[in-house]
Design a protein around this motif. Structure first.
Motif, PDB file in Angstrom:
ATOM      1  N   PHE A  57      27.396 -55.859 -14.509  1.00 49.26           N
ATOM      2  CA  PHE A  57      27.622 -54.804 -15.491  1.00 49.26           C
ATOM      3  C   PHE A  57      26.350 -54.421 -16.248  1.00 49.26           C
ATOM      4  CE2 PHE A  57      29.138 -53.448 -19.773  1.00 49.26           C
ATOM      5  CZ  PHE A  57      29.769 -52.279 -19.370  1.00 49.26           C
ATOM      6  N   HIS A  58      25.408 -55.367 -16.380  1.00 42.71           N
ATOM      7  CA  HIS A  58      24.164 -55.091 -17.096  1.00 42.71           C
ATOM      8  C   HIS A  58      23.366 -53.959 -16.443  1.00 42.71           C
ATOM      9  CE1 HIS A  58      23.232 -57.870 -13.866  1.00 42.71           C
ATOM     10  NE2 HIS A  58      21.954 -57.564 -13.974  1.00 42.71           N
ATOM     11  N   ARG A  59      23.582 -53.741 -15.131  1.00 38.49           N
ATOM     12  CA  ARG A  59      22.871 -52.646 -14.450  1.00 38.49           C
ATOM     13  C   ARG A  59      23.309 -51.292 -14.999  1.00 38.49           C
ATOM     14  NH1 ARG A  59      24.328 -54.080  -8.351  1.00 38.49           N
ATOM     15  NH2 ARG A  59      26.343 -54.198  -9.385  1.00 38.49           N
ATOM     16  N   LEU A  60      24.593 -51.129 -15.256  1.00 42.15           N
ATOM     17  CA  LEU A  60      25.094 -49.878 -15.835  1.00 42.15           C
ATOM     18  C   LEU A  60      24.589 -49.709 -17.261  1.00 42.15           C
ATOM     19  CD1 LEU A  60      26.886 -47.349 -15.763  1.00 42.15           C
ATOM     20  CD2 LEU A  60      28.797 -48.786 -16.530  1.00 42.15           C
ATOM     21  N   VAL A  61      24.597 -50.798 -18.019  1.00 36.12           N
ATOM     22  CA  VAL A  61      24.114 -50.731 -19.401  1.00 36.12           C
ATOM     23  C   VAL A  61      22.683 -50.213 -19.432  1.00 36.12           C
ATOM     24  CG1 VAL A  61      23.547 -52.080 -21.444  1.00 36.12           C
ATOM     25  CG2 VAL A  61      25.661 -52.551 -20.185  1.00 36.12           C
ATOM     26  N   GLY A  62      21.867 -50.683 -18.481  1.00 35.55           N
ATOM     27  CA  GLY A  62      20.482 -50.252 -18.422  1.00 35.55           C
ATOM     28  C   GLY A  62      20.306 -48.795 -18.063  1.00 35.55           C
ATOM     29  N   GLU A  63      21.310 -48.199 -17.403  1.00 33.11           N
ATOM     30  CA  GLU A  63      21.228 -46.794 -16.986  1.00 33.11           C
ATOM     31  C   GLU A  63      21.880 -45.845 -17.989  1.00 33.11           C
ATOM     32  OE1 GLU A  63      19.624 -45.555 -14.614  1.00 33.11           O
ATOM     33  OE2 GLU A  63      19.301 -47.080 -13.078  1.00 33.11           O
ATOM     34  N   MET A  64      22.545 -46.371 -18.999  1.00 34.12           N
ATOM     35  CA  MET A  64      23.248 -45.505 -19.942  1.00 34.12           C
ATOM     36  C   MET A  64      22.305 -44.589 -20.710  1.00 34.12           C
ATOM     37  SD  MET A  64      26.432 -45.721 -19.516  1.00 34.12           S
ATOM     38  CE  MET A  64      26.951 -44.750 -20.943  1.00 34.12           C
ATOM     39  N   LEU A  65      21.083 -45.044 -20.990  1.00 29.45           N
ATOM     40  CA  LEU A  65      20.110 -44.195 -21.675  1.00 29.45           C
ATOM     41  C   LEU A  65      19.746 -42.982 -20.824  1.00 29.45           C
ATOM     42  CD1 LEU A  65      17.702 -46.805 -23.326  1.00 29.45           C
ATOM     43  CD2 LEU A  65      19.445 -45.391 -24.438  1.00 29.45           C
ATOM     44  N   LYS A  66      19.614 -43.209 -19.511  1.00 32.73           N
ATOM     45  CA  LYS A  66      19.335 -42.101 -18.587  1.00 32.73           C
ATOM     46  C   LYS A  66      20.488 -41.104 -18.599  1.00 32.73           C
ATOM     47  CE  LYS A  66      18.511 -41.235 -13.641  1.00 32.73           C
ATOM     48  NZ  LYS A  66      18.346 -41.887 -12.297  1.00 32.73           N
ATOM     49  N   LEU A  67      21.696 -41.637 -18.608  1.00 32.55           N
ATOM     50  CA  LEU A  67      22.875 -40.779 -18.633  1.00 32.55           C
ATOM     51  C   LEU A  67      22.926 -39.978 -19.934  1.00 32.55           C
ATOM     52  CD1 LEU A  67      25.277 -40.383 -16.660  1.00 32.55           C
ATOM     53  CD2 LEU A  67      26.579 -41.943 -18.094  1.00 32.55           C
ATOM     54  N   GLN A  68      22.687 -40.617 -21.023  1.00 31.45           N
ATOM     55  CA  GLN A  68      22.735 -39.945 -22.322  1.00 31.45           C
ATOM     56  C   GLN A  68      21.632 -38.897 -22.453  1.00 31.45           C
ATOM     57  OE1 GLN A  68      22.473 -43.340 -24.921  1.00 31.45           O
ATOM     58  NE2 GLN A  68      24.576 -44.007 -24.503  1.00 31.45           N
ATOM     59  N   ALA A  69      20.466 -39.169 -21.863  1.00 30.70           N
ATOM     60  CA  ALA A  69      19.343 -38.235 -21.967  1.00 30.70           C
ATOM     61  C   ALA A  69      19.622 -36.929 -21.247  1.00 30.70           C
ATOM     62  CB  ALA A  69      18.074 -38.884 -21.403  1.00 30.70           C
ATOM     63  N   HIS A  70      20.337 -36.992 -20.117  1.00 33.46           N
ATOM     64  CA  HIS A  70      20.617 -35.786 -19.332  1.00 33.46           C
ATOM     65  C   HIS A  70      21.867 -35.041 -19.805  1.00 33.46           C
ATOM     66  CE1 HIS A  70      17.726 -37.619 -16.524  1.00 33.46           C
ATOM     67  NE2 HIS A  70      17.549 -36.397 -16.096  1.00 33.46           N
ATOM     68  N   LYS A  71      22.682 -35.672 -20.633  1.00 31.26           N
ATOM     69  CA  LYS A  71      23.857 -35.043 -21.229  1.00 31.26           C
ATOM     70  C   LYS A  71      24.712 -34.311 -20.192  1.00 31.26           C
ATOM     71  CE  LYS A  71      21.458 -34.410 -25.626  1.00 31.26           C
ATOM     72  NZ  LYS A  71      20.997 -33.447 -26.654  1.00 31.26           N
ATOM     73  N   PRO A  72      25.293 -35.029 -19.231  1.00 27.74           N
ATOM     74  CA  PRO A  72      26.100 -34.359 -18.205  1.00 27.74           C
ATOM     75  C   PRO A  72      27.364 -33.728 -18.770  1.00 27.74           C
ATOM     76  CG  PRO A  72      26.397 -36.732 -18.077  1.00 27.74           C
ATOM     77  CD  PRO A  72      25.277 -36.492 -19.056  1.00 27.74           C
TER      78      PRO A  72
END
Length: 264
Positions: free
Chosen positions: A160-175
């Motif tokens: 699950f830590h892999r997703l946590v690490g990618e959440m900033l990328k997700l938030q930055a692109h604001k899908p």
């Protein structure tokens, strides 16, 4: 030529009404001998382009349909390719006319005309590496429908830590919407939906083995989700990508065709 091109020609007195009527009537569909009828106006009518499902068709027929489709619509997406399809397409088209997805299971054939840009933003997430083929189908569909796409792959709940690490990328692109492809127990869409404030579409993938194999456990898990998400059929990457893009494009139109970043 699309409907707008014909209307512009009428406006500029570059064609007469009889010729314009003939062109418009011909836009209903384009026949490919006796094997197919291309719905050339589908994207204008529904916002979702027609694609070619290679699976179940003769490989030679896929090439014929693709050639006519490109002539009529400039670009065409082909899904569920096998090795024979790939070889015949590479023989029939120039390398610069083929945009391949990963593993060459999906391809866009075009005449140089670029895909539209709508301002919509769609994120595509896969639980495992084995789910990427389905995720890529969704990503390419959303891209062909004009959306910017963000791919985040191999972030399943086993780590699950892999997703946590990618959440900033997700938030930055604001899908505007998110597609999550997952096999085995299919938990990831539920987790993602519990972390974000945009629509999530779950795609059960036919990876995994034993009880509940072939995506069945993933499908039932997503349908029973306690988070709010939409669920498509097993391996239905095209449907998920199209649905996510339709959401994103409607949102983009509401904000004037700009991404959230540009609007901010």
């Amino acid at each position: 030529m699309d409907l707008r091109d014909i209307l512009v020609k009428i406006k500029n007195n570059e064609t007469d009404l009889d010729a314009a009527e003939s062109l418009i009537r011909g836009m209903g569909y384009v026949a490919v001998s006796d094997i197919a009828k291309i719905d050339a106006c589908r994207s204008h009518r529904t916002g979702i382009m027609e694609a070619i499902l290679a699976e179940g068709k003769e490989p030679e027929d896929v090439v014929k349909i693709a050639q006519v489709h490109v002539a009529a619509c400039n670009r065409v997406l082909i899904t569920r390719l096998n090795e024979v399809n790939v070889k015949l397409l590479e023989d029939a088209f120039k390398p610069e006319e083929l945009e391949w997805g990963r593993h060459k299971k999906t391809v866009v054939v075009h005449n140089g005309t670029p895909a539209p840009k709508t301002g919509g933003v769609v994120a595509i997430i896969s639980a495992g590496t084995a789910d990427i083929t389905v995720a890529e189908e969704a990503r390419i569909v959303a891209s062909e429908m004009g959306c910017e796409t963000i791919a985040i792959y191999d972030v399943g709940v086993a780590g699950f830590h892999r997703l946590v690490g990618e959440m900033l990328k997700l938030q930055a692109h604001k899908p505007d919407s998110i597609v999550v492809a997952a096999g085995r127990e299919g938990t990831l869409p539920t987790v993602v939906s519990g972390l974000v404030d945009v629509p999530v579409i779950g795609v059960p993938v036919s990876t995994g083995y034993g009880a509940g194999a072939k995506g069945e456990a993933a499908l039932l898990s997503m349908l029973q989700s306690c988070s709010v998400l939409a669920v498509v059929n097993i391996d239905a990457g095209f449907v998920a990508g199209a649905f996510a893009a339709r959401i994103a494009n409607n949102i983009a139109r509401a904000r004037g065709g700009k991404t959230k970043e540009a609007q901010a």
